[in-house]
Design a protein around this motif. Structure first.
Motif, short mmCIF file in Angstrom:
data_model
loop_
_atom_site.label_atom_id
_atom_site.label_comp_id
_atom_site.label_asym_id
_atom_site.label_seq_id
_atom_site.Cartn_x
_atom_site.Cartn_y
_atom_site.Cartn_z
N ASN A 255 0.89 -1.29 0.04
CA ASN A 255 -0.14 0.08 -0.02
C ASN A 255 0.73 1.29 0.04
O ASN A 255 0.34 2.35 -0.44
CB ASN A 255 -0.93 -0.06 1.13
CG ASN A 255 -2.31 0.57 0.87
OD1 ASN A 255 -2.62 0.60 -0.27
ND2 ASN A 255 -2.86 0.77 1.88
N LYS A 256 2.25 1.17 0.62
CA LYS A 256 3.04 2.35 0.49
C LYS A 256 3.35 2.67 -0.85
O LYS A 256 3.58 3.90 -1.24
CB LYS A 256 4.29 1.96 1.12
CG LYS A 256 3.83 1.52 2.73
CD LYS A 256 5.23 1.52 3.51
CE LYS A 256 5.13 1.04 4.93
NZ LYS A 256 5.92 0.20 5.53
N LEU A 257 2.84 1.84 -1.94
CA LEU A 257 3.28 2.30 -3.15
C LEU A 257 2.13 2.93 -4.07
O LEU A 257 2.41 3.18 -5.23
CB LEU A 257 3.72 0.81 -4.11
CG LEU A 257 5.01 0.36 -3.43
CD1 LEU A 257 5.22 -1.06 -4.33
CD2 LEU A 257 6.31 1.00 -3.33
N LYS A 258 1.24 3.23 -3.14
CA LYS A 258 0.09 3.55 -3.70
C LYS A 258 -0.06 4.80 -4.89
O LYS A 258 -0.41 4.89 -5.94
CB LYS A 258 -1.14 3.82 -2.61
CG LYS A 258 -2.38 4.21 -3.27
CD LYS A 258 -3.25 4.20 -2.25
CE LYS A 258 -4.39 5.46 -2.16
NZ LYS A 258 -4.94 5.56 -1.01
N ASN A 259 0.87 5.70 -4.39
CA ASN A 259 0.96 7.20 -5.13
C ASN A 259 2.13 7.20 -5.99
O ASN A 259 2.51 8.19 -6.52
CB ASN A 259 0.89 8.43 -4.09
CG ASN A 259 -0.34 8.27 -3.49
OD1 ASN A 259 -1.67 8.04 -4.12
ND2 ASN A 259 -0.71 8.57 -2.27
N GLU A 260 2.85 6.05 -6.07
CA GLU A 260 3.96 6.14 -6.84
C GLU A 260 3.82 5.67 -8.38
O GLU A 260 2.71 4.93 -8.61
CB GLU A 260 5.04 5.18 -6.39
CG GLU A 260 5.62 5.50 -5.13
CD GLU A 260 6.88 4.91 -4.65
OE1 GLU A 260 7.67 4.21 -5.34
OE2 GLU A 260 7.14 4.85 -3.35
N ALA A 261 4.38 6.18 -9.44
CA ALA A 261 4.49 5.63 -10.79
C ALA A 261 5.30 4.25 -10.69
O ALA A 261 6.08 3.92 -9.92
CB ALA A 261 5.35 6.64 -11.73
#
Ligand code: PEP
Ligand code: MG
Length: 572
Positions: A255-261
């Motif tokens: 979930n920590k990667l949610k806003n990453e490309a």
């Protein structure tokens, strides 16, 4: 007694709850002569009365849990049940012919159903479907057999069924249905696909779950590994509670990667989109950091209801998705009915091979008004976002041209009416028929993009029904034959400066992702619940190395060789 079953892991996660059996009851009976017709009429009237109060209850619960729309169907059933023009002749049939209530009900309703179905009027044909449903309910009371009412579920359950149709699945209340298990089906049957979008753990194709389970028994569904345990021990429950919390911890990490490309280790960006069936699925897309909607299966808009959605209703749904994605790409696929997706109000011929038959674009060409309504709604909605339209089940270049011409007609019509339409809509096709994959170089000159539908492409290439667990061993996404077709399609698109995506389930498959990245796939569209784990994987991969790995995979002889190759790489 504990019983363990193995099936196909269809949707990630663990569920532990009581079984709810969603199985078709046996409503067979014999025609008999009755002496006391008065008592028989009374027995019939009692069954009608109980059915009426039951329907009222279901309607109220459905209204609360599923919304006014879904509840309307039960209002229609109540109207049928209270219609003296239908009910009186049944009582008369009992009295005049001295037959049992079951056969009087069957005969009289058959007559009405036949009459309504033969009318060239959609409304009347829908009434025929209502009569069928109501007859089933009354019959169940006459025979003292319970028919399951999924709309009445009001506690946490695991739904156990022979198979679940997409419309059954659409009616499940996700607050209470914690998991599901079926006898038949594969990972790419539409009930499995829907389970993933609802994020309900599921195991399909167990062969015998409906036979082995009793209503109310405890069940563990292990959607990660495809295991099912009926009547588990306390130790087994404790073990799976732990697996469940470990999985939740893993999800929190992703979930920590949610806003990453989505960028590979060596800086190559790919797009991770989501497959959706309804505007409501957007919540999951956004929660899982989807960069686009890579497949909107519009047929779900046509399901779980009694008639075709109007142009206006469709426009609202498409607009909701386009504006909800806020300028990000939305690939909308035109109607793909047929195969395992049917509509109760559209009479489709019974076919020997429905997946090879009258479905998708073929059906739309034969029902131009139906198609035109959808195209108009899409074009009207196009001004609200970044719309791309794609056609399903295209086999020939001429089919694409014909679909495109119909779209252009609809556009000209709207412009003449003074309605605004975006002029930057990209037009693409699903590549799901081997003929289209093989001829991708020619298609690439005319389309704006491809989206590879491996769910069907694999079944047609391997001649192995995607729904049939008996031949599921042939359903091989990593077979070099499939990989070669995929590579051909990607290369053909790139040669003409077009982009290639994939919206079959393979796009989110963790063994396939490294290979697809290596083959140059531009867009991966998958169940929203697979996006974050795929992003996490891609960030750890080097695309140049994956290109070498893919080249090697293409030269293998068997699926096992390919899997071993990928495993060897990921283990290093
Ligand atoms: C496919 O065939 O891969 C696909 C995405 O379409 P569907 O699963 O709806 O047939
Ligand atoms: Mg398909």
């Amino acid at each position: 007694m504990v019983k363990e079953l193995k099936g196909i892991a269809a949707s990630d996660g663990i569920a532990i709850a009581k079984a709810y059996l969603l199985v078709e009851p046996d409503l067979s009976f014999d025609k008999t002569e009755v002496a006391d017709t008065e008592a028989e009429v009374k027995r019939f009237q009692d069954a009608v009365a109980v059915s009426g109060s039951e329907l009222g209850k279901i309607r109220d619960i459905a209204k609360e849990s599923l919304g006014e729309d879904k509840a309307q169907i039960f209002d229609a059933h109540l109207l049928v049940l209270n219609d003296p023009e239908l009910i009186t002749p049944i009582s008369e049939n009992i009295t005049n012919n001295k037959v049992n209530a079951e056969s009087a009900l069957q005969e009289t309703t058959d007559m009405f159903i036949g009459m309504f179905e033969s009318m060239d009027n959609e409304y009347m044909r829908e009434r025929a479907a209502d009569i069928r449903d109501v007859r089933k309910r009354v019959l169940s009371h006459l025979l003292n057999v319970t028919i399951p009412n999924p709309a009445l579920i009001d506690e946490e359950v695991v739904v156990v069924a022979k198979d679940l149709t997409p419309s059954d699945t659409a009616q499940l209340n996700r607050n209470f249905v914690k998991g599901f298990v079926t006898d038949i089906g594969g990972r790419t049957s539409h009930s499995a696909i829907m389970a993933r979008s609802l994020e309900i753990p599921a195991v399909v194709g167990t062969g015998e779950i409906t036979h082995d389970t009793k209503e109310g028994q405890m069940i563990i569904v292990d959607g990660l590994e495809g295991n099912v345990i009926i009547d588990p021990t306390a130790d087994q429950i404790a073990h799976y509670e732990k697996v469940k919390s470990d999985f939740a911890a893993q999800q929190a990490e992703w979930n920590k990667l949610k806003n990453e490309a989505t960028v590979s280790k060596d800086g190559h960006h790919v797009e991770l989109g989501a497959n959706i069936g309804t505007p409501e699925d957007l919540t999951g897309v956004i929660a899982n950091g989807g960069e686009a909607v890579g497949l909107y299966r519009t047929e779900f808009l046509y399901m779980g209801r009694e008639n075709f959605p109007t142009e206006e209703e469709q426009y609202e749904a498409y607009k909701a998705v386009l504006s909800g994605m806020d300028g990000k790409a939305v690939v909308v696929r035109t109607l793909d009915i047929g195969g395992d997706k049917t509509l109760p109000y559209l009479d489709l011929p019974h076919e020997m091979n429905p997946f090879l038959g009258f479905r998708a674009i073929r059906l739309c060409f034969a029902n131009k008004d139906l198609f035109r309504t959808q195209l108009r709604a899409l074009l009207r909605a196009s001004v609200h976002g970044n719309l791309k339209i794609m056609f399903p089940m295209i086999a020939t270049v001429n089919e694409f041209r014909q679909a495109k011409a119909l779209l252009e007609d609809a556009k000209a019509e709207l412009l003449a009416e003074g309605v605004a339409v975006s002029d930057t809509i990209e037009l693409g096709i699903m590549i799901e028929i081997p003929a289209a994959a093989i001829l991708a170089d020619q298609f690439a000159k005319e389309v704006d993009f491809f989206s590879i539908g491996t769910n069907d492409l694999i079944q047609y290439t391997m001649a192995a029904d995607r729904m049939n667990e008996q031949v599921s061993y042939l359903y091989q996404p990593y077979n070099p034959s499939i990989l070669r077709l995929v590579k051909m399609v990607i290369d053909a698109a790139h040669k003409e400066g077009k982009w290639a995506g994939m919206c079959g389930e393979m796009a989110g498959d963790q063994t396939a992702v490294p290979l697809l990245l290596g083959m140059g796939l531009d867009e991966f569209s998958m169940s929203a619940s697979s996006i974050l784990k795929s992003r996490s994987l891609i960030k750890r991969l080097d695309r140049t190395e994956m290109a070498k790995l893919a080249d090697e995979a293409l030269q293998q002889a068997t699926e096992e060789d390919v899997v071993a190759l990928v495993n060897k790489y990921t283990a290093e």
